[in-house]
Design a protein around this motif. Structure first.
Motif, PDB file in Angstrom:
ATOM      1  N   VAL A 113       7.292  -2.185   3.145  1.00  0.00           N
ATOM      2  CA  VAL A 113       6.343  -2.242   2.054  1.00  0.00           C
ATOM      3  C   VAL A 113       5.773  -0.851   1.760  1.00  0.00           C
ATOM      4  O   VAL A 113       5.531  -0.495   0.598  1.00  0.00           O
ATOM      5  CB  VAL A 113       5.265  -3.307   2.378  1.00  0.00           C
ATOM      6  N   LEU A 114       5.602  -0.034   2.781  1.00  0.00           N
ATOM      7  CA  LEU A 114       5.143   1.338   2.565  1.00  0.00           C
ATOM      8  C   LEU A 114       6.237   2.161   1.887  1.00  0.00           C
ATOM      9  O   LEU A 114       5.970   2.961   0.989  1.00  0.00           O
ATOM     10  CB  LEU A 114       4.763   1.993   3.896  1.00  0.00           C
ATOM     11  N   HIS A 146       6.488   0.294  -1.922  1.00  0.00           N
ATOM     12  CA  HIS A 146       5.436  -0.088  -2.867  1.00  0.00           C
ATOM     13  C   HIS A 146       4.174   0.751  -2.809  1.00  0.00           C
ATOM     14  O   HIS A 146       3.147   0.319  -3.307  1.00  0.00           O
ATOM     15  CB  HIS A 146       5.052  -1.555  -2.634  1.00  0.00           C
ATOM     16  N   THR A 147       4.183   1.906  -2.148  1.00  0.00           N
ATOM     17  CA  THR A 147       2.949   2.698  -2.092  1.00  0.00           C
ATOM     18  C   THR A 147       3.192   4.101  -2.626  1.00  0.00           C
ATOM     19  O   THR A 147       4.320   4.475  -2.960  1.00  0.00           O
ATOM     20  CB  THR A 147       2.427   2.835  -0.644  1.00  0.00           C
ATOM     21  N   ILE A 148       2.133   4.877  -2.672  1.00  0.00           N
ATOM     22  CA  ILE A 148       2.226   6.273  -3.106  1.00  0.00           C
ATOM     23  C   ILE A 148       3.233   7.035  -2.243  1.00  0.00           C
ATOM     24  O   ILE A 148       3.839   8.005  -2.679  1.00  0.00           O
ATOM     25  CB  ILE A 148       0.828   6.929  -3.045  1.00  0.00           C
ATOM     26  N   LEU A 149       3.425   6.558  -0.999  1.00  0.00           N
ATOM     27  CA  LEU A 149       4.361   7.235  -0.095  1.00  0.00           C
ATOM     28  C   LEU A 149       5.809   7.040  -0.538  1.00  0.00           C
ATOM     29  O   LEU A 149       6.679   7.854  -0.199  1.00  0.00           O
ATOM     30  CB  LEU A 149       4.210   6.711   1.332  1.00  0.00           C
ATOM     31  N   PHE A 199      -1.460   8.361   5.467  1.00  0.00           N
ATOM     32  CA  PHE A 199      -1.719   9.213   4.310  1.00  0.00           C
ATOM     33  C   PHE A 199      -1.225  10.631   4.560  1.00  0.00           C
ATOM     34  O   PHE A 199      -0.871  11.355   3.623  1.00  0.00           O
ATOM     35  CB  PHE A 199      -3.205   9.216   3.959  1.00  0.00           C
ATOM     36  N   HIS A 239      -7.882   5.667  -1.647  1.00  0.00           N
ATOM     37  CA  HIS A 239      -7.672   6.619  -0.562  1.00  0.00           C
ATOM     38  C   HIS A 239      -9.045   7.122  -0.132  1.00  0.00           C
ATOM     39  O   HIS A 239      -9.571   8.082  -0.698  1.00  0.00           O
ATOM     40  CB  HIS A 239      -6.777   7.776  -1.020  1.00  0.00           C
ATOM     41  N   THR A 265      -8.436  11.634   5.070  1.00  0.00           N
ATOM     42  CA  THR A 265      -8.162  10.549   4.120  1.00  0.00           C
ATOM     43  C   THR A 265      -7.563   9.344   4.828  1.00  0.00           C
ATOM     44  O   THR A 265      -6.714   9.502   5.707  1.00  0.00           O
ATOM     45  CB  THR A 265      -7.170  11.037   3.039  1.00  0.00           C
ATOM     46  N   HIS A 266      -8.014   8.161   4.443  1.00  0.00           N
ATOM     47  CA  HIS A 266      -7.466   6.905   4.968  1.00  0.00           C
ATOM     48  C   HIS A 266      -6.912   6.092   3.798  1.00  0.00           C
ATOM     49  O   HIS A 266      -7.565   5.967   2.768  1.00  0.00           O
ATOM     50  CB  HIS A 266      -8.552   6.087   5.673  1.00  0.00           C
ATOM     51  N   MET A 267      -5.739   5.470   3.996  1.00  0.00           N
ATOM     52  CA  MET A 267      -5.074   4.730   2.911  1.00  0.00           C
ATOM     53  C   MET A 267      -5.594   3.309   2.757  1.00  0.00           C
ATOM     54  O   MET A 267      -4.848   2.420   2.337  1.00  0.00           O
ATOM     55  CB  MET A 267      -3.581   4.628   3.233  1.00  0.00           C
ATOM     56  N   GLU A 311      -5.386   1.248  -0.777  1.00  0.00           N
ATOM     57  CA  GLU A 311      -3.998   1.013  -1.178  1.00  0.00           C
ATOM     58  C   GLU A 311      -3.319   0.039  -0.224  1.00  0.00           C
ATOM     59  O   GLU A 311      -2.522  -0.805  -0.633  1.00  0.00           O
ATOM     60  CB  GLU A 311      -3.216   2.334  -1.230  1.00  0.00           C
ATOM     61  N   VAL A 367      -1.368  -3.477  -1.218  1.00  0.00           N
ATOM     62  CA  VAL A 367       0.043  -3.681  -0.949  1.00  0.00           C
ATOM     63  C   VAL A 367       0.253  -4.858   0.011  1.00  0.00           C
ATOM     64  O   VAL A 367       1.202  -5.631  -0.128  1.00  0.00           O
ATOM     65  CB  VAL A 367       0.666  -2.346  -0.454  1.00  0.00           C
ATOM     66  N   HIS A 417       2.446  -7.701  -1.593  1.00  0.00           N
ATOM     67  CA  HIS A 417       3.877  -7.539  -1.339  1.00  0.00           C
ATOM     68  C   HIS A 417       4.339  -7.904   0.058  1.00  0.00           C
ATOM     69  O   HIS A 417       5.418  -7.497   0.457  1.00  0.00           O
ATOM     70  CB  HIS A 417       4.288  -6.082  -1.624  1.00  0.00           C
ATOM     71  N   THR A 418       3.539  -8.608   0.854  1.00  0.00           N
ATOM     72  CA  THR A 418       3.994  -8.942   2.202  1.00  0.00           C
ATOM     73  C   THR A 418       3.924 -10.448   2.426  1.00  0.00           C
ATOM     74  O   THR A 418       3.452 -11.202   1.576  1.00  0.00           O
ATOM     75  CB  THR A 418       3.114  -8.270   3.281  1.00  0.00           C
TER      76      THR A 418
END
Lengths: 294, 294
Positions: free
Chosen positions: A169-170, A173-176, A208, B144, B160-162, B165, B169, B173-174
């Motif tokens: 999923v990371l 579907h994420t900014i990553l 992040f 973030h 920063t912590h995700m 987001e 997600v 999406h899971t």
């Protein structure tokens, strides 16, 4: 006997001799999601018909085939449970051309008392002789990794981690996702992610960091998936081993995945022994040996 | 002066008097992604034109408007940086009808030396007088979340912590998505997730527990999003406070979000003071006061 590990997306069958040796094996992508209109009987006969013709008539099925979405629901058996307990809770499939039985899944609790369930992993765990004999810890990596505790010849409890699904999923579907392109799953970037998992800051921050590292040109896009994999598996293994420092962990699964986990377990102060998916064949044969086939 | 916090998905403008008081404010959904064909100048004039007619001619913009995807790129200024440093690094927009300048984002490192960047949060942080006067820790929750360290009147670094987001997600999406329906974001389920974050097992395991709890009918589907929120924010705050036990944290953002974070910070042994997004107006006015407007 014939043992079948029949999961959501895969079908793996083994013909096992009286001495426990695997005489033949088959694998196909006909997991339960790929079987139309509940035609599980026809599918099974197509896959293992030639073995039945050789005189095999005991068939034991484990995995999601025993779930509500499968052939018939085999209720969860509560832990602690060993091969004889499982054999006493098999569910018959009424069928004419062979004796077909389902292995129940297990219900139990994690190390803080929270409910857990498994379906299919129990057959693999009891297929590792060292676990039944000496007790200890098993790890079955995957979409939802299981860490299974065994003592006195029985499974006593287990803990699930969402590691594989989190990777997908990371990655998707994420900014990553924008920071990553497919590349090798192993090597130096995997080790860098693993090392990062030992640092303070927490997983939500470490994730992040992949963005920061790629923006700073310190992590090539094709290396980022391996870094993410090392980071996630590192967090999983560290948390799982926290209460079992220095443990020997029996890692069961596909060779490429058990190799990664073994590396991480060693880096986190444990000891790993690797087993491939054929542990399921040995476990199913052992359970079948305890069962009443009528 | 006119201060504008112009982000990816929102536009918020403030008219600030010489005494620092906010005389008027506007908000619109015209974030940089909603501005077609790079027409940032036209958009700005449409939004704040009436204030320009009143004689305002100094306009300071912060946020993603100064990124490569925005009006013009304002290079990151390295930490440590305070209002005067930021004022010395403003980037001019060549424009005829007002003096328009961009606030640079900041680059820095987290507490383990890993690179970080921010854009927009710096204006909010310097808008909290207690931080500039006494130093300390700011938390800006969101997609973030940023935890910002301030000492000697300057921002020294941040982490920063995700979290936000990750919530989206996981919710969308899971396997957990099927276990959830929209419900209240606060209350007992939030506290249950928060309490779980303090237990061993790690985040990857705690997340999977949502499935086990809903399967066991111990977590209603409409409570699951609040539980997930408490779990994730709990993990974030615990990790962020680990090196700052007992800290006073200045939490800056939308009231519903700062209320949740304040509750978690208190539960984790810290002290929280809450500020709304108008901190940006005060920060932009302070920076403008240090700037050379020619």
């Amino acid at each position: 006997m014939i043992g079948v590990d029949w999961g959501t997306t895969s079908f793996r069958a083994f013909r096992v001799g009286r001495d426990g040796s695997i005489r033949d094996r088959r694998a196909s992508p006909r997991g339960i999601l790929a079987v139309p209109d509940g035609r599980f009987g026809d599918t099974l006969r197509e896959e293992i018909g030639p073995w039945l013709a050789l005189g095999e008539d005991k068939v034991l099925l484990s995995g999601m085939i025993g779930s509500r979405q499968g052939w018939k629901e085999a209720p969860y058996l509560p832990c602690p449970a060993g091969p004889a307990d499982i054999a006493g809770a098999l569910v018959d499939i009424g069928f004419d051309w062979a004796k077909v039985k389902l292995v129940p899944g297990l219900s139990g609790v994690d190390e803080t008392g929270v409910a857990e369930v498994m379906r299919g992993e129990e057959a693999q765990v009891v297929g590792v002789p060292a676990l039944l004999r000496d007790g200890g810890l098993a790890c079955l990596p995957g979409t939802h990794s299981k860490w299974v505790r065994v003592a006195g010849g029985r499974i006593t409890g287990f803990t699930t981690h969402m590691t594989g699904e989190m990777f997908s999923v990371l990655r998707g579907h994420t900014i990553l996702a924008r920071m990553m392109r497919d590349g090798p799953s192993d090597g130096a970037p995997f080790d860098a992610g693993l090392a990062r998992s030992a640092e303070p800051g927490g997983l939500l921050h470490h994730l992040f960091g992949i963005r920061a590292l790629t923006l700073a040109n310190r992590l090539p896009e094709t290396d980022a998936p391996a870094y993410l994999s090392g980071l996630l598996i590192g967090h999983e293994v560290r948390a799982a081993l926290a209460r079992h420092p220095g443990s020997v962990v029996q890692v069961i699964g596909a060779p490429e995945l058990t190799a990664l986990y073994a590396r991480v377990i060693t880096a986190c102060g444990g000891y790993a022994e690797r087993h491939d998916g054929e542990a399921a064949a040995h476990g199913l044969a052992l359970i079948a040996g305890h069962a009443d086939w009528g």
